[in-house]
Every structure is written in structure tokens, then in C-alpha cells.
Design a protein around this motif. Structure first.
Motif, PDB file in Angstrom:
ATOM      1  N   LEU A   1       0.849  -1.184   0.000  1.00 58.24           N
ATOM      2  CA  LEU A   1       0.000   0.000   0.000  1.00 58.24           C
ATOM      3  C   LEU A   1       0.886   1.236   0.000  1.00 58.24           C
ATOM      4  O   LEU A   1       1.674   1.451   0.927  1.00 58.24           O
ATOM      5  N   ALA A   2       0.781   2.044  -1.052  1.00 58.11           N
ATOM      6  CA  ALA A   2       1.620   3.243  -1.171  1.00 58.11           C
ATOM      7  C   ALA A   2       1.150   4.333  -0.216  1.00 58.11           C
ATOM      8  O   ALA A   2      -0.051   4.547  -0.030  1.00 58.11           O
TER       9      ALA A   2
ATOM     10  N   VAL B   1       2.214  -2.581  -6.282  1.00 55.84           N
ATOM     11  CA  VAL B   1       1.949  -1.411  -5.431  1.00 55.84           C
ATOM     12  C   VAL B   1       0.538  -0.908  -5.685  1.00 55.84           C
ATOM     13  O   VAL B   1       0.131  -0.725  -6.844  1.00 55.84           O
ATOM     14  N   LEU B   2      -0.203  -0.676  -4.612  1.00 59.31           N
ATOM     15  CA  LEU B   2      -1.539  -0.096  -4.698  1.00 59.31           C
ATOM     16  C   LEU B   2      -1.458   1.393  -4.388  1.00 59.31           C
ATOM     17  O   LEU B   2      -1.039   1.783  -3.298  1.00 59.31           O
ATOM     18  N   VAL B   3      -1.839   2.209  -5.350  1.00 63.01           N
ATOM     19  CA  VAL B   3      -1.937   3.657  -5.145  1.00 63.01           C
ATOM     20  C   VAL B   3      -3.421   3.990  -5.143  1.00 63.01           C
ATOM     21  O   VAL B   3      -4.082   3.939  -6.186  1.00 63.01           O
ATOM     22  N   ALA B   4      -3.949   4.310  -3.977  1.00 60.69           N
ATOM     23  CA  ALA B   4      -5.381   4.558  -3.829  1.00 60.69           C
ATOM     24  C   ALA B   4      -5.597   5.988  -3.362  1.00 60.69           C
ATOM     25  O   ALA B   4      -4.964   6.454  -2.419  1.00 60.69           O
TER      26      ALA B   4
ATOM     27  N   CYS C   1      -4.735  10.945  -8.113  1.00 64.33           N
ATOM     28  CA  CYS C   1      -3.398  10.501  -7.717  1.00 64.33           C
ATOM     29  C   CYS C   1      -2.641   9.824  -8.854  1.00 64.33           C
ATOM     30  O   CYS C   1      -1.793   8.952  -8.619  1.00 64.33           O
ATOM     31  N   ALA C   2      -2.939  10.220 -10.090  1.00 61.10           N
ATOM     32  CA  ALA C   2      -2.270   9.611 -11.240  1.00 61.10           C
ATOM     33  C   ALA C   2      -0.761   9.837 -11.200  1.00 61.10           C
ATOM     34  O   ALA C   2       0.021   8.964 -11.583  1.00 61.10           O
TER      35      ALA C   2
ATOM     36  N   HIS D   1      -3.974   1.130  -9.617  1.00 61.15           N
ATOM     37  CA  HIS D   1      -4.361   2.528  -9.413  1.00 61.15           C
ATOM     38  C   HIS D   1      -5.860   2.608  -9.162  1.00 61.15           C
ATOM     39  O   HIS D   1      -6.668   2.355 -10.064  1.00 61.15           O
ATOM     40  N   ALA D   2      -6.229   2.937  -7.934  1.00 59.89           N
ATOM     41  CA  ALA D   2      -7.642   3.088  -7.567  1.00 59.89           C
ATOM     42  C   ALA D   2      -7.922   4.566  -7.353  1.00 59.89           C
ATOM     43  O   ALA D   2      -7.432   5.161  -6.391  1.00 59.89           O
TER      44      ALA D   2
END
Length: 314
Positions: A6-7, A34-37, A41-42, A59-60
Motif C-alpha cells: 500500500l503506497a 503497489v496499490l496507489v489509492a 493521484c495519477a 491505481h484506484a
């Protein structure tokens, strides 16, 4: 099976702790994702794709994830955890807030504040305020792990070329809402990432003395400013300066402790520093037991002399 990290980010970019978490995750076995939520947040997702060793970025992007509310973020992480061997986060405010909920949703134990990875199912973590290290073996199918960032080198921020895959966001759970935030802005380095830290304790006697003696020394060294819990509780320094078991854990190249006795709670947050310098009038202070260099005397006399002897920061 892959390892999901989790980033930790601010939408515009990644926070340094994410790089340490990726390095720790790489020791756990499978390819690292890696999860960027978040919302908008692109840029952070693109930064995550460049990290060396990252196989894929999820990317969520959803308004419900805009401020990282744990009640909205934890169900998403738990959903994505299925089919993966580990989910990992840095033991920052975000990791400590989100991951207990993730572990509860998955009905597994959480392995917290890991300082070493011995095998995919075996981890080392501090107990008793850092006075002992426990080796823990987890039998759960999915390991939920937070890592102490200072215990792992940062993964290279450049050199990767991972694919970015969009994933569905999360519905607003309606259990909490974002009201506002007050941010401290400073030209000094961020405390947990600084190479040099100067900390003050109760021996400074007042908030005015803290500014008069600690801050000029920190500025000369190009250092971050820290404080003991006693100094924070007394109002000498803001809460985000606190180093220790109930504050921030740091491991800089140089840690200068001024007027700090060295209570066990404080040592838990800074004893991993590479070089420790202590200035205290009490020669029996516990801080001298961990210090590489100790100076016994009146800090109000010694610190200005120390500061004046240093060359100006370039």
C-alpha cells in the motif's frame, strides 16, 4: 503469488516510506505490486511505476478515497489481498490506521513493525519497547505486515517500468468524514527521513529555550528537529516533533540528544541511529549508555559553543 504494497502518498507523489516498504516486500517472495489509492493521484501512480523492482501498479482513483480514510480504504485493500501472499505497508500513521482493519476483515493476525524478514513466513519485530526482538512465524494464508521503514534501505525510485492497471475504487462506508487538516511547513528535512536529527528534552526548561538552543544547532547541521515526549507534553515543541515509542521512530546517521535523560520510551525511537551524541548535565543519565559520544555539562553553555564551532551550512 505476489506481494501487495500500500503506497503512502499525497496524490502528487510518493512519500519516502513507500520505497522502504517496497524494499521490505521484495524480501517476502513473489513479485511486488503497489496499490496507489486516492483521488487525483495519477502522478503518484506513475511515480510508483518507476520504482525499481515493482512488477505492477494498481491505481484506484475514487472520491471516496480522497483523504485516505481508513474506513473506506481498508475494504479495498482486503479485497485486493485475496490471491496474494502478503499485504505490506510502512508503519506510518496510514499503515497503523488502515492495516488493523485489513487484518480484521481478512480474519488474520497482523505482524506489526517488522525490522527484518527471515523468510516468507518468518519476521523479526521489536517487543518490550525495543528491549527485545521476537521472531514470529505466521501460518495465515495472507500475511498482513507493517514494516519499520528505518530498518530497510529505500528501493531505487528510478529504474522500473511497471504497467499501471486501473482497479475499481471503494464505496463510501459512511463511518467517518474528512473535516480538515493543519500541516506544519518547514524548510528542514522531514524527521523520519533526515540524515541528521537534533532533539531536545525536558532539560531545556521552556519552549523559548527550545527555539533558542535547538533550532540554531539544527539549522547549522542541516538537521531535522525532534523532541522527547516530556518536552512535547510540557509544550516546548509540537507533537509532530516527538521521537519515541509513542512518537516517530528515526534512525539517522547522526542523532544529537540535548537535555534528554534517555527514558526507555525515547530510546525505543532512536537507538538504531548510527551515531548518537548526548549532551546532559547528569553523568548518570541513561542516554549515555547508548551514546557513542557524551558531553557532561550545562547545555545552556555547551550548545551555543557547539553551534558556534560548526561551519555555516552551505
Amino acid at each position: 503469488m505476489s506481494v501487495l504494497v500500500l503506497a503512502d502518498h499525497d496524490a502528487a507523489g510518493l512519500k519516502p516510506a513507500t520505497l522502504n516498504a517496497v524494499a521490505a516486500a521484495a524480501k517476502m517472495g513473489g513479485p511486488v505490486e503497489v496499490l496507489v489509492a486516492g483521488s487525483g493521484c495519477a502522478a503518484a501512480a506513475q511515480a510508483a511505476a518507476k520504482i525499481a523492482g515493482v512488477a505492477k501498479v494498481l491505481h484506484a482513483d475514487d472520491p471516496a478515497l480522497a483523504n485516505g480514510l481508513a474506513e473506506n480504504l481498508a475494504p479495498l485493500v482486503a479485497k485486493l489481498a485475496h490471491g496474494r501472499s502478503h499485504v505490506v505497508a510502512a508503519a506510518t500513521a496510514q499503515g497503523k490506521n488502515v492495516f488493523p482493519r485489513v487484518a480484521a476483515l481478512l480474519d488474520v493476525m497482523q505482524i506489526s513493525d517488522v525490522v527484518a524478514v527471515e523468510a516468507a513466513d518468518t519476521f523479526v519485530r521489536p517487543i518490550y519497547a525495543g528491549n527485545a526482538l521476537a521472531t514470529v512465524r505466521a501460518k495465515d494464508a495472507i500475511k498482513v505486515v507493517t514494516v519499520r521503514t528505518t530498518a530497510f534501505p529505500a528501493a531505487p525510485a528510478e529504474g522500473g517500468a511497471a504497467a499501471v492497471e486501473a482497479v475499481a475504487g471503494a464505496a463510501d462506508a459512511g463511518l467517518s468524514k474528512f473535516v480538515g487538516q493543519e500541516l506544519t511547513k518547514s524548510e528542514r528535512p522531514e524527521l523520519t527521513a533526515a540524515r541528521i536529527v537534533v532533539s531536545g528534552g525536558r532539560g531545556l526548561a521552556s519552549g523559548e529555550n527550545f527555539k533558542t538552543y535547538i533550532e540554531p544547532l539544527a539549522d547549522k547541521l542541516g538537521a531535522a528537529v525532534g523532541a522527547s515526549r516530556a518536552a512535547v507534553d510540557a509544550g516546548y515543541a509540537p507533537n509532530d516533533y516527538q521521537v519515541g515509542q509513542t512518537g516517530k521512530v528515526v534512525a539517522p546517521d547522526l542523532y544529537v540528544a540535548v537535555g534528554i535523560s534517555g527514558a526507555i520510551q525515547h530510546l525505543a525511537g532512536m537507538s538504531a541511529s548510527k551515531t548518537i551524541v548526548a549532551i546532559n548535565k547528569d553523568e548518570e543519565a541513561p542516554i549515555f549508555q547508548v551514546a557513542d559520544f557524551g558531553l557532561v555539562g550545562d547545555l545552556f553553555k555547551l550548545v551555543p559553543e557547539f553551534t558556534a564551532a560548526l561551519p555555516a551550512k552551505k
